[in-house]
Design an enzyme around this catalytic site. Structure first.
Site, PDB file in Angstrom:
ATOM      1  N   CYS A 207      33.401   8.699  40.402  1.00 20.60           N
ATOM      2  CA  CYS A 207      34.837   8.758  40.692  1.00 20.60           C
ATOM      3  C   CYS A 207      35.618   9.316  39.509  1.00 20.60           C
ATOM      4  O   CYS A 207      36.691   9.893  39.683  1.00 20.60           O
ATOM      5  CB  CYS A 207      35.371   7.406  41.136  1.00 20.60           C
ATOM      6  SG  CYS A 207      35.117   6.057  40.002  1.00 20.60           S
TER       7      CYS A 207
ATOM      8  N   VAL B 279      38.491  12.016  39.994  1.00 20.59           N
ATOM      9  CA  VAL B 279      39.898  11.762  39.673  1.00 20.59           C
ATOM     10  C   VAL B 279      40.455  12.882  38.792  1.00 20.59           C
ATOM     11  O   VAL B 279      41.585  13.340  38.980  1.00 20.59           O
ATOM     12  CB  VAL B 279      40.089  10.378  39.008  1.00 20.59           C
ATOM     13  CG1 VAL B 279      41.512  10.208  38.497  1.00 20.59           C
ATOM     14  CG2 VAL B 279      39.762   9.267  39.988  1.00 20.59           C
TER      15      VAL B 279
END
Lengths: 512, 489
Positions: free
Chosen positions: A153, A157
């Site tokens: 992630c 991001v």
């Protein structure tokens, strides 16, 4: 002194010895500052009430004991099913340590994957340099035939673009231009591991098929989906396909990779779909997905080449296996051989022999969407009653499909379907509307302990029992194995309930 | 300590060989992490000293398969997770909390889900909208829901996963606000996984969070007695802290706080008022000991409860901080357990004598367990830290002999080659290393989780340690790897 060299006591007996019991009582009373026992009891009882259940089900933000993992785990599992393929997960390195541990704890096998080890500077400047160095190092050290890139992630991001990064890395000579580096963006904050599986399979298929035209042949592609029982299942499916005389290609087959022999040699890679087979998959007659919710994007992509496709919900149980075989027969024109009809008959024979013990048993079933669908269906075939069906990563669509399934049988009447709920929700559901058994994975042992409802482990991950995944659960043979697993738990439970001499000598029957 | 030497020439050649597989840039960087310990004479008690001169605590190289974890693992997984009466929110996407759920075997006693929460997974399960719009509002709601559904939780910690720091959430503001509203301790921890180079920074950040968000926040009403101590850096894996505590109490000390295995918030809050901090895992908790020393004038002492030699040494070292009553207590404890130690050594040493061991672990274990093996006549031929610092390697020189192969932040490739070439009789490392090693036909014990056994601390633990090493090495399975017809051929 409780310990001795003759009989070494480890944690299980050791801390029950009076010295330790006294010590821990003292710790609690003097130093812990806990709540009074009566208060704890009162709250414990309250957590099992309808009032608590309603509060619990009204949760909007908090998730407690979910039955799902994140996308890259699915991607790493998917990539493990290809020939000499190393998973390269772009982002923070701790994630990769977690995926490897998680899969190793289930399979009791090595699990290899590398990270691009991004840290704070990469968070600011992006992880291009990590990709460039990382691919080169991976290639040099681990000699893969293919490196399958996914993302944590962190990389998602900050918006790292895998396609561009891989191109740039190749441009800098990190790995040769023609070296296969398929990729998939696998954001952990979207969907679950089943979506990560889908994205990675699609990424690999796309890498080899993009821009090409399909010439339909005779072979079938089989995509098994995220399956912790792949070791037993893929081999069983191949046996069935061989019996039918069908030519096939598994698109991702982790059976051998997660079941290497102990003979003195450590195999970092073993088995799996060869890269040529993936390429050849383009010219298949059709592609079958064995788990619909693991492959929506992949199947859409494959269908775009004009290939026939069909999706199943984890072919476990009688009718699910019937349908799979008939579909294969329909697509290939190969007849279902007598040997399989006899296998089917033997399964039905076993079910008939045991039907009285299975009929009317109530089950709570949780796990991935396709598994829960299949399990509920098979339970109904045995005369059992699914009572709660829960998938933390289940969608509205899944919920609707489950309801159709349950409505198709009198045994599904009254079953409640819980999409998006977690195992703390299930605790409330079972405290207020209990079942006879829970079917799930190792995490269910906390429900078993709290609610005294026996747990039957039949889906990933199984950490605290060994080797179940080495046996199939799909096909007629697999169904037999599942049937025996249910029966063993049912009959063990009866014995445990009736084993007190002088109290329940009756019912402790020798023959059942 | 037994007299044995490793062969430095062999190990030096091995390092060269392993480095030759790397691209130049990576080889140059990795070279600094690999070394052979050199002899440095003896200390004042005549024990052999060595020097382990490797670079450590710097970034892992991309793509090499480091064994390391992240700051979140160091904070939630190690330091905070075991605190049993608090709810620890894995704040961010679902995975981190899922993979670390119940995996560290931090034993505790309590009613799980009612007044204790260690083996549960609380997550904010971030979705795309939380990334886009921020997660602070959701966090507020989560804290409310926890207070509603788990009223006996004595506090909450917020364990940040990677996205939190990247999207600019203000978890400190949320914590302050909710603390004001509820009066409960709420601890925001900035342990995003991309921070630092390993678990290690997570330990440090978690220590700092104790300092900033727990100490001196509430009246504890506690006044220390003369023998009150804290145990720091024992996570009660398989019950380690309990088989340690029993010895400390037997010698007359009161363990008023155990950090953080089986700990409660109260045990953390009162800690600065105790008389002495006893620190086991130096790597993960030295920071807070140094802080307590500076701010509260509280001394600290390192100790080692692995194996009888180190236990006796440690008990005496600890007792030296107190009066004769405690010193006599220490001697009494050592004498009491000596027959057990003798019996265990008599039983297991003949079965283990001369067996070689390679270790690759985290925290304190790459050095702390060395003497426990030596107490059983075993030989350490290689050791290294996942996330050690310079001071760890310095301390390692007091444990390992010259010639020992030293590897820092070892890569999968290096470890496999080292093991393949050295073929030790036993490897002690983690779950990711277990199965590759066993496939090679080499016995293995997980030395993070005690391979689901334990405790290994204290005298009771040493018995289990000895039994486990024996059952790993002397199991008949290792003899059956070769098919007999192949052997004959």
């Amino acid at each position: 002194m409780p310990q001795s060299a003759e009989k070494v006591l480890d944690h299980r007996p050791l801390f029950r010895q009076p010295e330790y019991v006294e010590m821990l009582k003292n710790k609690k009373e003097k130093y812990e500052g806990g709540h009074p026992d009566a208060k704890v009891e009162q709250v414990a009882d309250w957590t099992k009430t309808w009032e608590y259940r309603e509060k619990n089900l009204a949760r909007e933000a908090l998730c407690v004991n979910p039955a799902k993992a994140c996308q890259p785990l699915g991607a790493v599992f998917a990539a493990a099913g290809f020939e000499r393929t190393m998973s390269f997960v772009h982002g923070s390195q701790g994630c990769v340590a977690y995926y490897r541990s998680h899969l190793s704890r289930h399979f009791k096998e090595p699990c290899s994957a590398v990270s691009s080890s991004m840290t704070e500077d990469a968070a600011v400047f992006g992880g291009l340099n990590n990709m460039v160095d990382g691919l080169a190092n991976t290639k040099a050290l681990y000699d893969p035939a293919m490196i399958a890139v996914s993302t944590t992630c962190m990389a998602e991001v900050i918006g790292d673009d895998l396609h561009s990064f891989i191109e740039q890395a190749k441009g800098k000579g990190s790995v040769p231009q023609d070296f296969d580096v398929p990729f998939a963006h696998t954001p952990a904050f979207v969907g679950s591991h089943v979506n990560g599986y889908d994205n990675m399979i699609k990424g690999i298929v796309e890498h080899f098929w993009k821009g090409k035209t399909a010439t339909p042949g005779t072979k079938l592609n089989i995509i098994p989906g995220f399956d912790g029982y792949c070791v037993g299942n893929n081999r069983e499916l191949k046996r069935i396909l061989d019996l039918m005389g069908v030519e096939y290609t598994f698109i991702s087959d982790a059976a051998d990779n997660f079941d290497t022999p102990s003979d003195g040699e450590y195999r970092m890679y073993d088995g799996g779909t060869t890269l040529d087979e993936v390429k050849g998959g383009l010219d298949a007659k059709a592609t079958l997905s064995l788990q619909n919710y693991c492959t929506p994007k992949t199947m859409e992509y494959i269908a775009s080449f004009g290939q026939q496709t069909a999706s199943f919900h984890y072919p476990m149980g009688v009718k699910a296996t019937d349908e799979l075989l008939m579909k294969i027969s329909e697509l290939t024109g190969k007849e279902i051989p007598e040997a399989l009809r006899l296998e089917r008959g033997r399964l039905i024979d076993a079910m008939a022999d045991s039907q009285s013990w299975l009929h009317g048993q109530k089950y709570a079933i949780y796990g991935d969407p396709d598994f829960v669908y299949a399990m509920a269906r098979f339970v109904m075939e045995t005369g059992g009653e699914p009572t709660h069906c829960l998938a933390t990563n289940g969608t509205k669509e899944w919920e609707a499909q489950m309801k159709v399934l349950l409505a198709s049988s009198p045994f599904g009447k009254g079953c409640q379907v819980w999409a998006g709920k977690d195992l703390w929700h299930l605790r409330s559901l079972l405290a207020t509307e209990p079942t006879d058994y829970i079917i799930g994975n190792s995490y269910g042992k906390y429900l078993e302990r709290d609610l005294k409802i026996p747990l039957i482990r039949l889906t990933f991950p199984v950490f605290d029992r060994h080797h179940h995944h080495r046996f199939p659960t799909m096909g007629y043979q697999g169904a037999l194995r599942v049937l025996v697993t249910l029966l063993d738990k049912i009959m063990d439970t009866m014995d445990i309930d009736t084993n007190e001499p002088g109290v329940s000598d009756y019912s402790f029957d020798l023959t059942r | 300590m037994d007299d044995y030497t490793n062969t430095p020439e062999f190990n030096e050649k091995l390092i060269e060989e392993v480095l030759s597989a790397y691209p130049d840039k990576a080889a140059k960087r990795r070279k600094k992490h690999l070394d052979v310990a050199t002899d440095k004479g003896t200390d004042e008690s005549g024990n052999a000293l060595s020097e382990c001169d490797v670079k450590s605590n710097i970034k892992s190289i991309p793509g090499v398969m480091t064994v390391r974890g992240c700051a979140y693992a160091g904070s939630k997984g190690v330091v905070w997770g075991p605190v049993k009466d608090m709810v620890h929110i894995s704040h961010g996407p679902v995975g981190c909390g899922q993979y670390s759920w119940s995996q560290r075997r931090n034993y505790y006693i309590g009613k799980t889900g009612v007044d204790s929460f260690v083996t549960m997974q609380f997550t904010s399960d971030f979705q795309e909208k939380d990334i886009v719009f921020g997660g602070d509002k959701k966090l507020e709601k989560i804290i409310d829901e926890i207070n509603d559904l788990f009223p006996l939780a004595n506090g909450i910690t917020i364990q940040s996963e990677c996205p939190i720091g990247l999207i600019g959430d203000d978890i400190e503001a949320v914590s302050r606000k909710k603390n004001k509203e509820t009066g409960k301790t709420i601890v925001p921890v900035r342990c995003e996984g991309f921070r630092g180079v390993s678990q290690s920074l997570g330990h440090h950040i978690a220590n700092d969070a104790i300092r900033d968000w727990v100490f001196d926040k509430r009246e504890t009403g506690y006044e220390a007695g003369p023998y009150d101590v804290n145990v720091i850096g024992d996570y009660n894996i398989g019950g380690d802290a309990w088989s340690s505590r029993i010895l400390l109490e037997e010698m007359g000390l009161n363990v008023v706080g155990n950090w953080s295995g089986d700990a409660t918030l109260a045990e953390i809050e009162r800690a600065p008022k105790a008389k002495l901090n006893l620190i086991h895992c130096y790597r993960s908790m030295n920071y807070i000991c140094r802080h307590m020393e500076e701010k509260y004038g509280m001394p600290w002492e390192e100790y080692n409860f692995f194996g009888p030699s180190q236990i006796a040494l440690s008990l005496r070292k600890i007792a030296a901080h107190f009066d004769d009553k405690i010193k006599e207590g220490a001697e009494r404890v050592i004498a009491k357990y000596q027959p057990l130690v003798d019996a265990i050594v008599a039983k297991y040493r003949p079965r283990l004598e001369g067996k070689t061991v390679m270790l690759y672990v985290g925290g304190l274990r790459p050095r702390h367990v060395v003497n426990a093996y030596e107490d059983l006549g075993m030989i350490i031929t290689g050791t290294g830290y996942e996330f050690g610092h310079g001071d760890d390697y310095q301390r390692t020189g007091h444990y390992v002999k010259g010639g020992t192969l030293i590897y820092d932040d070892v890569t999968g490739y290096e470890l496999e080659k080292f093991i393949e070439k050295k073929r030790p009789d036993l490897v002690g490392s983690g779950i990711k290393e277990k199965y590759p090693v066993q496939k090679m036909g080499i016995p293995f014990r997980q030395m993070h989780s005690w391979d689901y056994s334990g405790p290994y601390h204290g005298y009771d633990g040493f018995a289990i340690f000895a039994r486990d090493m024996d059952l790993a090495i002397n199991n008949p399975v290792w003899e059956m790897f070769d098919a007999p017809w192949k052997k004959a051929a």
